[in-house]
Scaffold this active site. Structure first.
Site, short mmCIF file in Angstrom:
data_model
loop_
_atom_site.label_atom_id
_atom_site.label_comp_id
_atom_site.label_asym_id
_atom_site.label_seq_id
_atom_site.Cartn_x
_atom_site.Cartn_y
_atom_site.Cartn_z
N PRO A 125 -5.25 1.27 18.38
CA PRO A 125 -4.69 0.68 17.01
C PRO A 125 -4.87 1.88 15.82
O PRO A 125 -4.49 1.27 14.52
CB PRO A 125 -5.84 -0.40 16.86
CG PRO A 125 -7.23 0.13 17.72
CD PRO A 125 -6.42 0.64 18.81
N HIS A 184 0.86 -1.17 0.03
CA HIS A 184 -0.07 0.21 0.08
C HIS A 184 0.90 1.22 0.01
O HIS A 184 1.63 1.56 0.95
CB HIS A 184 -1.00 -0.06 1.20
CG HIS A 184 -2.16 -0.92 1.04
ND1 HIS A 184 -3.21 -0.49 1.27
CD2 HIS A 184 -2.33 -2.17 0.50
CE1 HIS A 184 -4.29 -1.60 0.88
NE2 HIS A 184 -3.59 -2.48 0.66
N LYS A 221 0.21 0.63 15.02
CA LYS A 221 1.46 0.42 15.60
C LYS A 221 1.81 -0.49 16.55
O LYS A 221 3.06 -0.83 16.72
CB LYS A 221 1.71 1.90 16.30
CG LYS A 221 1.98 3.11 15.18
CD LYS A 221 3.31 3.06 14.46
CE LYS A 221 3.78 4.18 13.31
NZ LYS A 221 3.38 3.45 12.06
N TYR A 237 3.39 7.14 9.74
CA TYR A 237 2.53 5.85 9.43
C TYR A 237 3.54 4.97 8.76
O TYR A 237 3.42 3.78 9.17
CB TYR A 237 1.37 6.44 8.25
CG TYR A 237 0.43 5.22 8.32
CD1 TYR A 237 -0.62 5.37 9.25
CD2 TYR A 237 0.52 4.04 7.63
CE1 TYR A 237 -1.73 4.31 9.17
CE2 TYR A 237 -0.48 3.18 7.27
CZ TYR A 237 -1.57 3.29 8.24
OH TYR A 237 -2.38 2.07 8.19
N TYR A 272 -9.79 5.69 6.74
CA TYR A 272 -9.72 6.01 8.12
C TYR A 272 -10.76 7.06 8.06
O TYR A 272 -10.64 8.18 7.34
CB TYR A 272 -8.35 6.58 8.56
CG TYR A 272 -7.50 5.46 8.88
CD1 TYR A 272 -7.46 4.84 10.16
CD2 TYR A 272 -6.48 5.41 8.03
CE1 TYR A 272 -6.36 4.16 10.48
CE2 TYR A 272 -5.50 4.27 8.12
CZ TYR A 272 -5.42 3.75 9.44
OH TYR A 272 -4.66 2.70 9.75
P1 RFL Z 1 0.75 -10.74 22.33
O1 RFL Z 1 0.25 -11.00 20.80
O2 RFL Z 1 -0.15 -10.52 23.23
O3 RFL Z 1 1.31 -12.33 22.71
C1 RFL Z 1 1.80 -12.48 24.00
C2 RFL Z 1 1.55 -13.93 24.21
O4 RFL Z 1 2.05 -14.32 25.40
C3 RFL Z 1 1.28 -15.24 26.10
N1 RFL Z 1 1.27 -15.30 27.36
C4 RFL Z 1 2.01 -15.95 28.35
N2 RFL Z 1 2.77 -17.11 27.89
C5 RFL Z 1 3.36 -17.73 29.22
N3 RFL Z 1 3.05 -17.32 30.35
C6 RFL Z 1 2.45 -16.40 30.73
N4 RFL Z 1 2.11 -16.18 32.02
C7 RFL Z 1 1.56 -15.40 29.63
N5 RFL Z 1 0.84 -14.52 29.67
C8 RFL Z 1 0.82 -14.57 28.30
C9 RFL Z 1 -0.08 -15.04 25.37
O5 RFL Z 1 -0.95 -16.04 25.47
C10 RFL Z 1 0.33 -14.54 23.90
O6 RFL Z 1 0.20 -15.64 23.23
O7 RFL Z 1 1.87 -9.74 22.44
P2 RFL Z 1 3.21 -9.37 21.27
O8 RFL Z 1 3.87 -10.87 20.76
O9 RFL Z 1 4.02 -8.54 21.93
O10 RFL Z 1 2.38 -9.07 20.06
C11 RFL Z 1 1.91 -7.66 20.29
C12 RFL Z 1 0.62 -7.51 19.12
O11 RFL Z 1 0.05 -8.92 19.26
C13 RFL Z 1 -0.13 -6.44 19.51
O12 RFL Z 1 0.66 -5.09 19.59
C14 RFL Z 1 -1.04 -6.14 18.32
O13 RFL Z 1 -1.82 -7.14 17.87
C15 RFL Z 1 -2.09 -4.91 18.91
N6 RFL Z 1 -3.17 -5.01 18.04
C16 RFL Z 1 -3.26 -4.36 16.72
N7 RFL Z 1 -1.92 -3.76 16.38
C17 RFL Z 1 -1.98 -3.19 14.97
O14 RFL Z 1 -0.58 -2.96 14.71
N8 RFL Z 1 -2.94 -3.28 14.21
C18 RFL Z 1 -4.09 -3.86 14.78
O15 RFL Z 1 -5.10 -3.64 13.77
C19 RFL Z 1 -4.24 -4.13 15.98
N9 RFL Z 1 -5.41 -4.98 16.43
C20 RFL Z 1 -4.46 -5.53 18.56
C21 RFL Z 1 -5.58 -5.32 17.63
C22 RFL Z 1 -4.64 -5.85 19.91
C23 RFL Z 1 -5.83 -6.49 20.36
N10 RFL Z 1 -5.96 -6.87 21.71
C24 RFL Z 1 -4.77 -6.83 22.35
C25 RFL Z 1 -6.96 -7.03 22.33
C26 RFL Z 1 -6.51 -5.68 18.07
C27 RFL Z 1 -6.85 -6.30 19.36
C28 RFL Z 1 -8.13 -6.85 19.73
C1 PHB Z 2 -6.40 -3.85 10.54
O1 PHB Z 2 -6.41 -4.33 9.18
O2 PHB Z 2 -6.77 -4.70 11.22
C2 PHB Z 2 -6.21 -2.64 10.89
C3 PHB Z 2 -5.38 -1.84 10.12
C4 PHB Z 2 -5.00 -0.49 10.16
C5 PHB Z 2 -5.34 -0.24 11.53
C6 PHB Z 2 -5.62 -0.58 12.46
C7 PHB Z 2 -6.23 -2.16 12.00
O3 PHB Z 2 -4.84 1.22 11.79
#
Ligand code: RFL
Ligand code: PHB
Length: 389
Positions: A292, A72, A296, A384, A200
């Site tokens: 989100p 993109h 980032k 971004y 957005y």
């Molecule tokens: P994660 O993915 O939460 O993984 C952590 C892992 O650790 C495990 N864990 C344990 N394992 C052993 N012992 C324990 N005591 C433990 N406690 C926890 C968990 O089961 C899990 O598997 O963290 P990590 O690896 O740092 O990755 C970070 C990303 O996952 C996170 O920053 C993003 O997903 C945030 N996020 C989004 N980021 C974006 O850039 N764009 C998005 O669209 C976006 N959507 C989101 C999101 C986060 C969400 N959360 C947290 C609810 C949408 C959601 C719904």
């Molecule tokens: C997504 O595709 O899940 C997404 C993309 C951009 C964002 C947040 C979530 O800023």
């Protein structure tokens, strides 16, 4: 059991760090509280910065991403029916890619399994011991049996609700937090995305985001109340509300279908300092959370992994501790800038419950400035696509 680096958490941070270290001959054990299917079932991030893309390649897991991702070169922003684009490529000579976190994680699991490096699932009661000494160890239980891993270093990659951050004493740890008064209701549907680019959208009814995973898989979000539950929203109600928040031209083009996933995420900004305590290093969501809006979350996790990986590499390759000593400072310098961007973009695009008429005018003026001013667009584009590591 003994290993060089014990990695707590088998999400993207832990798996990526493990894979990078494995390729340099550094032993790791990954401990994951849940199962692989559980981790892969979480629908999260969709946008990867170039730094994350490069790290995936360096970890030897870039092939499918390079084949299947969508590049993109820009994004669309709307306010009511006013729709305009910001071209990242023009301003930064860089793009972002659409490749879902589920796919990133799947590729990393496949690579770990192929390498034979240990990953333990269903680990309960993980506890970190003596992280501030020279001989740390980790204890945990699986299926009622107690175990212990002795290690040189511990990577706390266990997300926001993990144990690693809590291990750092309160006398050392400082936390900064902002909780936003709304959430995002997201759905995934097997329909073609409404536009080739992400949109957005700010509107009188609140924020919406049109995103995607591939040509027939769309991801849409709408700002919702924190008291809502996904069950309150039928698919029809979701689509109706989304149509009201995006420009009429897009609403007409929107193809709807049944949702295959529906969930609500609260929005939070959070940073813990320092990100290192003795031989324990926090990475990703364990140390910081962004709303989100700026995409980032996963990308800041990747920059932490980059700094920690290089710190560990120098330590093991030539006994140089500088990268580990400066890990927290380096990681935080970039994190705070990503926090600022995510906070700014969230404030710009959402409706706040206590927003005054004046506040609204300020938002409108700032969006108009972004639409009309090349320098403002350049600043947005630089943030971004991701600041340099
Ligand atoms: P994660 O993915 O939460 O993984 C952590 C892992 O650790 C495990 N864990 C344990 N394992 C052993 N012992 C324990 N005591 C433990 N406690 C926890 C968990 O089961 C899990 O598997 O963290 P990590 O690896 O740092 O990755 C970070 C990303 O996952 C996170 O920053 C993003 O997903 C945030 N996020 C989004 N980021 C974006 O850039 N764009 C998005 O669209 C976006 N959507 C989101 C999101 C986060 C969400 N959360 C947290 C609810 C949408 C959601 C719904
Ligand atoms: C997504 O595709 O899940 C997404 C993309 C951009 C964002 C947040 C979530 O800023």
């Amino acid at each position: 059991m003994r290993t060089q680096v014990a990695i707590i958490g088998g999400g993207p941070s832990g798996l990526l760090l493990g894979q990078l270290l494995h390729r340099k001959g550094i032993d790791t054990v990954v401990l994951e509280r849940k199962t692989k299917d559980y981790v892969l079932g979480r629908i999260r991030a969709g946008i990867l910065e170039v730094g994350m893309v490069d790290l995936m390649r360096e970890a030897g897991v870039g092939d499918r991403m390079d084949r299947e991702c969508f590049v993109h070169d820009g994004t669309l922003i709307s306010y009511g029916d006013d729709l305009f684009g910001i071209n990242f490529k023009d301003h930064t000579d860089t793009s972002v890619v659409v490749y879902g976190q589920t796919e990133v994680t799947r590729d990393l699991y496949d690579a770990r399994e192929a390498s034979g490096a240990p990953i333990l699932y269903n680990t309960e009661d993980v506890a970190i011991h003596d992280a501030d000494g020279d001989a740390p160890h980790v204890t945990y239980r699986v299926a009622g049996q107690d175990h212990r891993i002795d290690c040189d270093f511990i990577a706390g990659c266990d997300g926001f609700h993990g144990v690693s951050r809590q291990t750092i004493p309160l006398s050392v740890r400082r936390e900064y937090e902002k909780v936003y008064p709304f959430g995002w209701l997201g759905i995934l549907s097997e329909t073609p995305p409404v536009n080739d680019e992400l949109i957005y959208a700010s509107s009188d009814r609140g924020f919406a985001l049109c995103s995607m995973r591939n040509a027939n898989l769309s991801r849409y979000y709408i700002q919702c109340s924190l008291s809502d539950s996904p069950d309150d929203w039928t698919d029809a109600a979701f689509w109706d509300e989304l149509r009201r928040r995006i420009p009429a031209s897009e609403a007409e083009a929107l193809i709807t279908g049944p949702s295959i996933e529906k969930s609500i995420a609260p929005l939070r900004s959070f940073v813990t300092e320092p990100m290192r305590w003795g031989r324990l290093f926090l990475c990703g969501d364990a140390a910081h959370i962004v709303p989100p809006t700026g995409a980032k979350g996963l990308n800041t996790a990747a920059s932490d992994v980059h700094y920690l990986y290089h710190g560990l590499l120098h330590r093991y390759a030539d006994g140089d501790d500088d990268g580990l000593e400066r890990y927290s400072e380096r990681a935080l310098a970039r994190i705070w800038k990503a926090e600022r961007f995510s906070w700014w973009f969230t404030n710009l695009m959402h409706r706040y419950p206590d927003q005054s008429e004046f506040d609204l005018k300020m938002q409108q003026a700032e969006i108009a400035f972004l639409r009309d001013n090349r320098d403002a667009q350049a600043v947005m584009a630089q943030n971004y696509v991701g600041l340099p590591y």
